[in-house]
Design an enzyme around this catalytic site. Sequence first.
Site, PDB file in Angstrom:
ATOM      1  N   TYR A   1       0.872  -1.180   0.000  1.00 42.26           N
ATOM      2  CA  TYR A   1       0.000   0.000   0.000  1.00 42.26           C
ATOM      3  C   TYR A   1       0.902   1.220   0.000  1.00 42.26           C
ATOM      4  CZ  TYR A   1      -4.605  -2.143   0.783  1.00 42.26           C
ATOM      5  OH  TYR A   1      -5.776  -2.818   0.650  1.00 42.26           O
TER       6      TYR A   1
ATOM      7  N   LYS B   1      -2.169  -3.905  -8.895  1.00 45.70           N
ATOM      8  CA  LYS B   1      -3.469  -4.463  -8.523  1.00 45.70           C
ATOM      9  C   LYS B   1      -4.537  -3.383  -8.413  1.00 45.70           C
ATOM     10  CE  LYS B   1      -5.741  -7.133  -4.840  1.00 45.70           C
ATOM     11  NZ  LYS B   1      -6.427  -6.202  -3.943  1.00 45.70           N
TER      12      LYS B   1
ATOM     13  N   HIS C   1     -11.496  -4.619  -6.064  1.00 43.85           N
ATOM     14  CA  HIS C   1     -11.209  -4.806  -4.641  1.00 43.85           C
ATOM     15  C   HIS C   1     -12.384  -5.530  -3.960  1.00 43.85           C
ATOM     16  CE1 HIS C   1      -8.008  -3.226  -1.847  1.00 43.85           C
ATOM     17  NE2 HIS C   1      -8.863  -3.679  -0.944  1.00 43.85           N
TER      18      HIS C   1
HETATM   19  C1  LIG Z   1     -11.028  -8.562   4.630  1.00 50.98           C
HETATM   20  C2  LIG Z   1     -10.325  -8.114   3.391  1.00 50.98           C
HETATM   21  C3  LIG Z   1      -9.100  -7.466   3.491  1.00 50.98           C
HETATM   22  C4  LIG Z   1      -8.430  -7.053   2.362  1.00 50.98           C
HETATM   23  N1  LIG Z   1      -7.224  -6.464   2.483  1.00 50.98           N
HETATM   24  C5  LIG Z   1      -6.537  -6.131   1.379  1.00 50.98           C
HETATM   25  C6  LIG Z   1      -5.246  -5.623   1.468  1.00 50.98           C
HETATM   26  O1  LIG Z   1      -4.714  -5.493   2.555  1.00 50.98           O
HETATM   27  N2  LIG Z   1      -4.596  -5.290   0.335  1.00 50.98           N
HETATM   28  C7  LIG Z   1      -5.165  -5.434  -0.895  1.00 50.98           C
HETATM   29  O2  LIG Z   1      -4.564  -5.113  -1.907  1.00 50.98           O
HETATM   30  N3  LIG Z   1      -6.393  -5.934  -1.005  1.00 50.98           N
HETATM   31  C8  LIG Z   1      -7.092  -6.286   0.097  1.00 50.98           C
HETATM   32  N4  LIG Z   1      -8.309  -6.840  -0.037  1.00 50.98           N
HETATM   33  C9  LIG Z   1      -8.860  -7.062  -1.368  1.00 50.98           C
HETATM   34  C10 LIG Z   1      -8.461  -8.447  -1.885  1.00 50.98           C
HETATM   35  O3  LIG Z   1      -7.085  -8.504  -2.138  1.00 50.98           O
HETATM   36  C11 LIG Z   1      -9.194  -8.800  -3.174  1.00 50.98           C
HETATM   37  O4  LIG Z   1      -8.995  -7.791  -4.143  1.00 50.98           O
HETATM   38  C12 LIG Z   1     -10.680  -9.012  -2.998  1.00 50.98           C
HETATM   39  O5  LIG Z   1     -10.963  -9.563  -1.747  1.00 50.98           O
HETATM   40  C13 LIG Z   1     -11.169  -9.935  -4.083  1.00 50.98           C
HETATM   41  O6  LIG Z   1     -12.524 -10.173  -3.987  1.00 50.98           O
HETATM   42  P1  LIG Z   1     -13.152 -11.494  -3.300  1.00 50.98           P
HETATM   43  O7  LIG Z   1     -13.014 -11.318  -1.828  1.00 50.98           O
HETATM   44  O8  LIG Z   1     -14.576 -11.423  -3.731  1.00 50.98           O
HETATM   45  O9  LIG Z   1     -12.413 -12.685  -3.830  1.00 50.98           O
HETATM   46  C14 LIG Z   1      -8.992  -7.244   1.095  1.00 50.98           C
HETATM   47  C15 LIG Z   1     -10.216  -7.897   0.985  1.00 50.98           C
HETATM   48  C16 LIG Z   1     -10.864  -8.336   2.119  1.00 50.98           C
HETATM   49  C17 LIG Z   1     -12.177  -9.054   1.956  1.00 50.98           C
END
Ligand SMILES: Cc1cc2nc3c(=O)[nH]c(=O)nc-3n(C[C@H](O)[C@H](O)[C@H](O)COP(=O)(O)O)c2cc1C
Lengths: 360, 360, 360, 360
Positions: free
Chosen positions: C128, C231, C255
Amino acid sequence: RTAHTLDDLARLAAGQLPADVWDFVQGGSGEDGTVLANRAALDSIRLRPRVLAEVAEATGYCRLLNAESALPLAVAPMAYQKMMHPRGEVDMALAAYEAGVPIALSTLSSRTIEDVCGTGAVVWFQLYWLRDRDAILGLVRRAERAGCRAVMVTVDVPVMGRRLRDIRNRFAVPEEISAINLPPVMRGGGTAAKPGTSAVAAHTGAVFDPGMGWSDLDWLREVTDLPLIVKGIMDPEDADRAVSAGADAIVVSNHGGRQLEGALPSILALADVVDAVSDRCEILFDSGVRSGTDILRALALGASGVLVGRPMLWGLAVDGARGAARALEILRVELEFALALAGCPNVLAARRLDATVVPG
Amino acid sequence: RTAHTLDDLARLAAGQLPADVWDFVQGGSGEDGTVLANRAALDSIRLRPRVLAEVAEATGYCRLLNAESALPLAVAPMAYQKMMHPRGEVDMALAAYEAGVPIALSTLSSRTIEDVCGTGAVVWFQLYWLRDRDAILGLVRRAERAGCRAVMVTVDVPVMGRRLRDIRNRFAVPEEISAINLPPVMRGGGTAAKPGTSAVAAHTGAVFDPGMGWSDLDWLREVTDLPLIVKGIMDPEDADRAVSAGADAIVVSNHGGRQLEGALPSILALADVVDAVSDRCEILFDSGVRSGTDILRALALGASGVLVGRPMLWGLAVDGARGAARALEILRVELEFALALAGCPNVLAARRLDATVVPG
Amino acid sequence: RTAHTLDDLARLAAGQLPADVWDFVQGGSGEDGTVLANRAALDSIRLRPRVLAEVAEATGYCRLLNAESALPLAVAPMAYQKMMHPRGEVDMALAAYEAGVPIALSTLSSRTIEDVCGTGAVVWFQLYWLRDRDAILGLVRRAERAGCRAVMVTVDVPVMGRRLRDIRNRFAVPEEISAINLPPVMRGGGTAAKPGTSAVAAHTGAVFDPGMGWSDLDWLREVTDLPLIVKGIMDPEDADRAVSAGADAIVVSNHGGRQLEGALPSILALADVVDAVSDRCEILFDSGVRSGTDILRALALGASGVLVGRPMLWGLAVDGARGAARALEILRVELEFALALAGCPNVLAARRLDATVVPG
Amino acid sequence: RTAHTLDDLARLAAGQLPADVWDFVQGGSGEDGTVLANRAALDSIRLRPRVLAEVAEATGYCRLLNAESALPLAVAPMAYQKMMHPRGEVDMALAAYEAGVPIALSTLSSRTIEDVCGTGAVVWFQLYWLRDRDAILGLVRRAERAGCRAVMVTVDVPVMGRRLRDIRNRFAVPEEISAINLPPVMRGGGTAAKPGTSAVAAHTGAVFDPGMGWSDLDWLREVTDLPLIVKGIMDPEDADRAVSAGADAIVVSNHGGRQLEGALPSILALADVVDAVSDRCEILFDSGVRSGTDILRALALGASGVLVGRPMLWGLAVDGARGAARALEILRVELEFALALAGCPNVLAARRLDATVVPG
Ligand SMILES: Cc1cc2nc3c(=O)[nH]c(=O)nc-3n(C[C@H](O)[C@H](O)[C@H](O)COP(=O)(O)O)c2cc1C
Ligand SMILES: Cc1cc2nc3c(=O)[nH]c(=O)nc-3n(C[C@H](O)[C@H](O)[C@H](O)COP(=O)(O)O)c2cc1C
Ligand SMILES: Cc1cc2nc3c(=O)[nH]c(=O)nc-3n(C[C@H](O)[C@H](O)[C@H](O)COP(=O)(O)O)c2cc1C
Ligand SMILES: Cc1cc2nc3c(=O)[nH]c(=O)nc-3n(C[C@H](O)[C@H](O)[C@H](O)COP(=O)(O)O)c2cc1C
């Protein structure tokens, strides 16, 4: 309990009619899929209002089939209206007369042509193609003599649709009601239903001719000078052919969803037919009209008017001529609102409105 | 309790079959998403009826795979029909025979090929690609000798779909029922299910060859002179290749939603395949047919006929040969209504109907 | 209670996690509209299976970011996994390691980079953009030293999305859990939430730099030799620019519906990005993947693999490394089924499948 | 009970207002079909976010009608705000003033123009076309003198829409509230409703001129030098004509679904109007805006700003100026999130976003 919309009338009528009669009125073929599709398609037609159109006198007054009409609508032909109210088609005609709109009278009318014409209403005689050609001719002549202003031949009932509600109810028209204008042997009043069919379907099967073809239409065109309306056209080629055969008007209709299960919603068939006909004859529309906005939708897509079916029966059931008049009054008010709010001073202007399908 | 529609039969069957057998019949892969999508897509196909078409003799009578058939349909091949009724496939064949339509007999039939052919029905032998090439050849020869009129090779089951209902039920075919036509070691009757799979899937995995390829189809074409039907094609290129490989007919099918979860509804694959094949072979359709209107939809999109799956099992479960006959009778009645109301005197005319997708 | 699908795992996890943690995991921005839209869009992608493709060895084995992977997927980077299970990201990495797939480790990981890399898993470090450039550099160097195989910079979080569930819950990460890899002053563990926001959002707002721009990406490209994954790209122009800036891979993602409320479902953004990039770099996909079929959908639309987010957390919550492994195992099984049933012996073949949007 | 969204405010207001007043606020024409269609259409507009756009200072600050505004929005003109709160439009204006956005003041305001202008807010005077031309002129002059910054003439109310909720409720504005800025004979306070209509509709019918046409707009353009906003345009030709008539701004609006039942959702009319006008005047949008994302949707489709209607009344009802301020505060926060997350540092950038209709 004032009815402000046609659906209010439906609720009132539902509370009053026997369940199987209600089913006969409301039902479509199969599990009512086409009835629902008609409605969904109408709702999906969204209109783009115009403004600053000087609509102080916005009016539905127009010409329908070369005659004046207070509204761009006629009462659809519907069988056996005595099931709704003891005075049946006569009361329906009185309401049409009062409102200044035409009424189409079914071959399966439960009141005589003469009684109905006696109301003073503009009556179009609706013809089902009977197996007996002489009987057809007899009806046409009688309609001419009684003063009917047009013959409306229904071409989408070679056989009656397979209406599950009626089949499940083994529906039969009450004994004392029958197709009074047919020769007695063909009236079929009181026929009992056998399993797997309804008495109405059985009767229809016995007297209607599923073999009707284009040459029959030619014959009909020959035998009468009355304006000819062909009801139940959905295909542009058929429309073209009907015009060539001398039709003065066409009704784009899937019979209110009561015939071919799975048929295209008739509002989605309208524009193509309008294109194919390009002003060579009038085009009416029916199947699912429930409000003034629906009328405006049909006009915007090129119809010159609509037929209204079930809502007229609801009105008749609720309060005879007054109930039917209420239905027409609601439509008049709603149409005048719709015209004014869409920036259309009259029906002609409405036919230039932009309409878009926005799925749901 | 008369059944007026196939869905009425479904309700009756559901009340009679053990829950896990019902699940085996109804279920699709995953959470049944493709089963539902098949149905939604069929409902979205809306037909534009024609009129004045002289439909007094409207009939489904036609030719299927170079033979006469009373209806443009065949009974789909379905495994283990003794689970529906003790007489299983023999009763199913009796119903097909009475109705004058072909029946496809599964490799996983629970009655012998000979018994089924003994009913007099037109039988198409459905072939699953076994790991043992000799076993395949044995089945084909036996089908030829028993009088089967075609070999229908199913190409969409390299492995059985992941059917969650069966997995959750750890479903196994009852011990006394098995794939009686297979060599004893391959019958797999009474196999118990392990967690995470069903016994049916385990059995299939053991005996079916997931490595089947186009050269295997060539080999099959070589070894038999029977007409060859390739079942389970969804892609125009595959269709083209199947024709080149000598297919006499193709079945556009996603196996009733039982194989690839997320597959295109097969009705939406039909038109492209019809285009690609352009009359070089016959095209059948299945997956979701539940009424005469559905048959008409498939015809309008270019199929020469359909296979009917689950509804035939419902009928069989409800009342053996009579129940299966009832299913076919309902379809015959509905199809005749649909043909007449769409203005199609026959199946050929139906193939010129206009069909439109109206999302729902 | 065996889980046969990822949704089974969801049900189990929901029963186990505190309600506010569950909301943090499941929720999206606003009222979850984009979360739902992601799912609806994925369901609308229908695949056209191929046949006779010799799929006996159908396998998800492939190359991801120039390394071998047992499946075309990586575990998505997700913050604070100790909220799911005391061993948090380490257990997640163990599961990934066992399954032979990469794991992306969040900047907001609750376990140290070194501990996670110690599992032997292929780790991609997710970055990040912090307000403190030195802190960024520190993290990158630490990731390099610990053996991470790529830097995945997340570009769709200039600010954290407005997640109503967290705001309503005034959600805060439990005190004992924090972003352990950040310099102590930036860890924000135990921050209490003020009305109208969540502690997580407050923390993010304090340490993330909303001013990040393309020049920052250039800088990052300069300071490390690790492969660079960008990403959170949804727009073809942005994709093109990321490639020009030296990205080795792009993740098409909204996301998981957690950032822009009203965003396009990411599966509907995929094809355009694939076109714009035309093989100049790898394209991964995420947001809503819940089954092997979903992976196949993404492949068919041109992705070389997917990230899986929430389902991995469900697994971890249910049973630590074993639960996470179960999630991956379900996906492996489902993907192998999907590949075989779609006629794809491998991932490459899947990328030539035909996919059609069939609205629902 | 903190409100985090405008819908939270709706819930609070619903609990507080008399049922018929709530119905008056919420209702649309007919059965609210267009109200629902507006919302469904807005939800179907999906935005494609951009990234790395340096959004640290993302702001809604912009120019609206040649003046600065803190947000690309104005409070929509709405009648009789004393029904919401005793201080009515004055409190609404205070909230607008605090937030730095313009407010449009209805011809049917229940507070005097002078009192409202006295708040310091930027006030646009909304003009309904009265039958009495002198009364119109009187209002315009008074607005000029009071310091209003524009005249906004509403052209989509030749008659008031047929709002069934009000008709069923026989709705009348409470006696003590009236259109205070009209000459006493036109105020219509306390008019009782007759069956089949509402008192509000009756009053409107008595004083509004349904005959308004384009020449009236020319006249208006002549008599005042204030900037002219034409509100209620849905058709590109009408937009073009309004520009030619000297409009400085147009509001694409279907009056929040309160006028033509069956109208196109106004968000679906926006792009065509933007094209037709191509920067010759400003284009505002209203009807259904309920969040910052909705504002972004309108901007992406080419609007320079929006009007917000009912949500402002909810706020006013809940807590006077503070409640209205809360509504604006929520929108500000949401818009800033939306801008940042879509990669738009400002309103101008937002107008280059890609927006796609995803039905469903
Ligand atoms: C609880 C949670 C925490 C997440 N934390 C991050 C993160 O720290 N960094 C990031 O790039 N994406 C984060 N994401 C997004 C995920 O990397 C991803 O893009 C997303 O969850 C994909 O969708 P899905 O949960 O439907 O598979 C987070 C998602 C969730 C659900
Ligand atoms: C109870 C009933 C009886 C009908 N009888 C006839 C009839 O005798 N002749 C005919 O041409 N159409 C008949 N129709 C069809 C109507 O004329 C009309 O096409 C249809 O009702 C229009 O659809 P709507 O009911 O949705 O307005 C009948 C319809 C209903 C509902
Ligand atoms: C219980 C069941 C068993 C089946 N067994 C076979 C089979 O043995 N061979 C085969 O080719 N197809 C089999 N099928 C698929 C059918 O032949 C057919 O493709 C499918 O059922 C058509 O869809 P429908 O059931 O919706 O009509 C089976 C289907 C069902 C429901
Ligand atoms: C209670 C109410 C009163 C309204 N009064 C007026 C009015 O006096 N003049 C006018 O031009 N529009 C009026 N409108 C329409 C609004 O200005 C605006 O076009 C509409 O409310 C926008 O839709 P929304 O409420 O969904 O935001 C009114 C709307 C409501 C809900």
